[in-house]
Design a protein around this motif. Sequence first.
Motif, short mmCIF file in Angstrom:
data_model
loop_
_atom_site.label_atom_id
_atom_site.label_comp_id
_atom_site.label_asym_id
_atom_site.label_seq_id
_atom_site.Cartn_x
_atom_site.Cartn_y
_atom_site.Cartn_z
N PHE A 252 34.57 -58.90 85.48
CA PHE A 252 34.79 -57.94 85.88
C PHE A 252 33.31 -57.26 85.31
O PHE A 252 32.44 -56.34 86.17
CB PHE A 252 35.71 -56.95 85.15
CG PHE A 252 35.59 -55.44 86.24
CD1 PHE A 252 36.14 -55.73 87.42
CD2 PHE A 252 35.42 -54.09 85.74
CE1 PHE A 252 36.59 -54.36 88.08
CE2 PHE A 252 35.47 -52.95 86.27
CZ PHE A 252 36.14 -53.09 87.08
N THR A 253 32.48 -56.99 84.85
CA THR A 253 31.25 -56.63 84.45
C THR A 253 30.46 -57.08 85.29
O THR A 253 28.96 -56.66 85.61
CB THR A 253 30.58 -56.76 82.94
OG1 THR A 253 32.25 -55.98 81.79
CG2 THR A 253 29.64 -56.31 82.43
N LEU A 254 30.59 -58.94 85.24
CA LEU A 254 29.90 -59.11 85.80
C LEU A 254 29.18 -59.41 87.75
O LEU A 254 28.35 -58.43 87.91
CB LEU A 254 29.54 -60.85 85.76
CG LEU A 254 28.69 -60.94 86.42
CD1 LEU A 254 27.28 -61.57 86.14
CD2 LEU A 254 29.04 -63.39 86.63
N VAL A 255 30.44 -58.29 88.30
CA VAL A 255 30.47 -58.11 89.71
C VAL A 255 29.98 -57.03 90.16
O VAL A 255 29.58 -56.46 91.13
CB VAL A 255 32.22 -58.18 90.18
CG1 VAL A 255 32.60 -57.21 91.82
CG2 VAL A 255 32.93 -60.10 89.99
N ASN A 256 29.86 -55.95 88.73
CA ASN A 256 29.92 -54.47 89.05
C ASN A 256 28.25 -54.32 89.28
O ASN A 256 28.00 -54.03 89.98
CB ASN A 256 30.76 -54.08 87.24
CG ASN A 256 31.97 -53.26 87.60
OD1 ASN A 256 32.09 -53.52 89.01
ND2 ASN A 256 32.59 -53.00 86.71
N THR B 77 32.67 -67.17 92.84
CA THR B 77 33.06 -66.69 93.92
C THR B 77 32.17 -65.91 94.03
O THR B 77 31.04 -65.20 94.61
CB THR B 77 33.98 -65.31 93.47
OG1 THR B 77 35.04 -66.34 93.96
CG2 THR B 77 34.24 -64.74 94.95
N VAL B 78 31.53 -65.70 92.61
CA VAL B 78 29.59 -64.54 92.18
C VAL B 78 29.21 -65.57 92.83
O VAL B 78 27.66 -65.27 92.65
CB VAL B 78 30.43 -64.59 90.39
CG1 VAL B 78 29.10 -63.16 90.37
CG2 VAL B 78 30.93 -63.33 90.56
N THR B 79 29.26 -67.11 92.21
CA THR B 79 27.96 -67.99 92.11
C THR B 79 27.94 -68.49 93.61
O THR B 79 26.29 -67.77 94.55
CB THR B 79 28.66 -69.11 91.88
OG1 THR B 79 28.19 -68.51 90.26
CG2 THR B 79 27.65 -69.88 91.96
N ASP B 80 28.84 -67.50 94.24
CA ASP B 80 28.65 -68.12 95.64
C ASP B 80 28.07 -66.95 96.85
O ASP B 80 27.25 -67.18 97.67
CB ASP B 80 29.91 -68.28 97.15
CG ASP B 80 30.68 -69.85 96.71
OD1 ASP B 80 29.39 -71.02 95.82
OD2 ASP B 80 31.95 -70.08 96.60
N LYS B 81 28.64 -66.13 96.46
CA LYS B 81 28.24 -65.17 97.24
C LYS B 81 26.37 -64.76 96.40
O LYS B 81 25.83 -63.98 97.71
CB LYS B 81 28.60 -63.32 96.16
CG LYS B 81 29.99 -63.00 96.74
CD LYS B 81 29.96 -62.89 98.53
CE LYS B 81 31.88 -62.69 98.65
NZ LYS B 81 31.19 -62.38 100.13
N MET B 82 25.80 -64.94 95.11
CA MET B 82 24.47 -64.74 95.17
C MET B 82 24.04 -65.55 95.41
O MET B 82 22.35 -65.27 95.79
CB MET B 82 24.93 -64.91 93.49
CG MET B 82 25.11 -63.52 92.49
SD MET B 82 24.75 -64.42 90.89
CE MET B 82 23.45 -63.62 90.62
N ILE C 222 34.57 -58.25 96.02
CA ILE C 222 36.18 -57.27 95.65
C ILE C 222 36.96 -58.39 95.10
O ILE C 222 37.30 -59.54 95.30
CB ILE C 222 36.68 -57.01 96.63
CG1 ILE C 222 35.74 -56.07 97.34
CG2 ILE C 222 37.99 -56.27 96.29
CD1 ILE C 222 35.88 -54.97 98.20
N LEU C 223 37.37 -58.06 93.87
CA LEU C 223 37.78 -59.13 93.02
C LEU C 223 39.38 -58.52 91.95
O LEU C 223 38.54 -57.87 91.31
CB LEU C 223 37.34 -60.42 91.41
CG LEU C 223 36.40 -61.34 92.07
CD1 LEU C 223 35.42 -61.63 91.07
CD2 LEU C 223 36.80 -62.08 92.45
N LYS C 224 40.34 -58.70 92.07
CA LYS C 224 41.51 -58.41 91.86
C LYS C 224 41.53 -58.02 90.51
O LYS C 224 41.54 -57.95 89.11
CB LYS C 224 42.50 -58.69 92.33
CG LYS C 224 43.00 -57.75 94.10
CD LYS C 224 43.91 -57.54 94.96
CE LYS C 224 43.33 -57.08 96.35
NZ LYS C 224 44.97 -57.32 97.42
N ASP C 225 41.94 -59.72 89.67
CA ASP C 225 42.31 -60.40 88.49
C ASP C 225 41.48 -61.21 88.23
O ASP C 225 40.93 -61.96 88.31
CB ASP C 225 43.61 -61.64 88.88
CG ASP C 225 44.70 -60.93 89.60
OD1 ASP C 225 44.58 -59.95 89.07
OD2 ASP C 225 45.16 -61.32 90.23
#
Length: 486
Positions: free
Chosen positions: A244-248, A217-222, A235-238
């Motif tokens: 989580f650190t990478l998303v922030n 998900t992070v890769t696709d967004k990037m 926005i990731l819940k689980d």
Amino acid sequence: MKIKRLSLRIRIFLAMLLLTFLASVLIATVTIYQYKEQTDEYNQGRLERKEEAVKASINYWLNSGRGNTFPIVEENLKLIFREKIHEISDIEKLEINIYDLDGNIAKSSHAGFVKSDAPSKLSDTILNGVNNTIKHRYVNTKTLNQYSLQSSYSYITDNKFKPIGILNLQYLQDNTSHNKDLEEFLIRMAYVYMLMFLLAIGLAYFISSYITRSIKTVTDKMSLTRLNHRNEKIILKDASAEVFTLVNAFNEMVDELEESAIKLAKGEREQAWREMAKQVAHEIKNPLTPMRLTVQSFQRKFDPKDPEIHEKINEFSKILIQQIDTMSSIASAFSNFAKMPTQNREELNVVEVVKYALDIFTEDYISYFPKKDVIIAKLDKTQLIRIVTNLVKNATQALDDVENKKIEVTVSDDDENVVIIVADNGKGILEEDKEKIFEPKFTTKSSGMGLGLGMVKNIVEAYKGTITYTTQENTGTVFKIIVPKK
């Protein structure tokens, strides 16, 4: 494929499969080793049991007083065991040999034409092994016709436990049934391992996909992140602590990128207006200079009594009007460029409109090649003429110092689009000018304002079309325009 280029999901998937495979191989290896150890222990124990049984029979024969009638001494070994050794051999199903204390064979149960594998004379190694060990027992093993042959050597004693000879048992290990059992066990285990491996494939795929889902998900967004677009946050819940650190970090980068884009756009607009102001000022100064010189000349030479005063005033006025018209055209050009062209779409024959646009050019090196007589499209006639005239005008300016000048205009279509191509054999576009070719800027020529291609690009993009070009220095340039028919 290099391992470094594999995705994390594939690496986890392969690692789990490899771990399952190695575990299966290791279990199979340990099983085979353990089975062999148990077989060897079984054969050794069986040899010991047979040896105890043979010794018990011999001791009973020697000391019971019911069988042996010869004195129990080394010299009588052949007589003592003349018949008894065959009886014991038949009962225990193995070959028995009796040696004297010097290692010479005294009696053997072997019979037949095939030579016995037992030595006729014991080696010093065997004699020392029997004599110097606590149990006075020596065992050696050798391979005979793919079978394992165990030979045990121990003392035969009289009723006072005095050695009178050496007992040798030849035990041939037949592991055929054991090996068959092992083979059947391994086959069953192979079926179990195959089932486990298939289950491991499914489990590995599920676990690897679950672990890497958040990272994907992070890769696709990037991969969709752009400087000049509005980027969405993740926005990731689980998610794990690391993800989580990478998303922030990514979301913070999006905020900073948006701020940078706003600052950059503002700076570019300010720079564009500054550049535009410089160019407008420069272009307006061009007609002002001859106007100033004309007025100064008229002021010096003005004479009310001159009989030709009316003609001179008319000429003076004509020059001023021409320069004023030039300044007016400059203002109109910038005004037209600054606003998006208004579209007045109508069904028209593109072939005829392009021909009409080319009629204003008198150069004989301009050629027109329509692929069809009629190509109907819903376009604005005035804007289509502006597109063609600007491209052809730029092409003629690129042929200033070229011999055998040539410009070719081609019109064609497909099911949904109209294609217009303008090609010349001019000097081409310099490498440093390629990125700025569509920017609104003044030309370095003595005439013109450099707004033609920028205006053409605006018109084409308003139709949701495309304009591209290919160029080669000192060879020529080809512009290609594609616009939808509707």
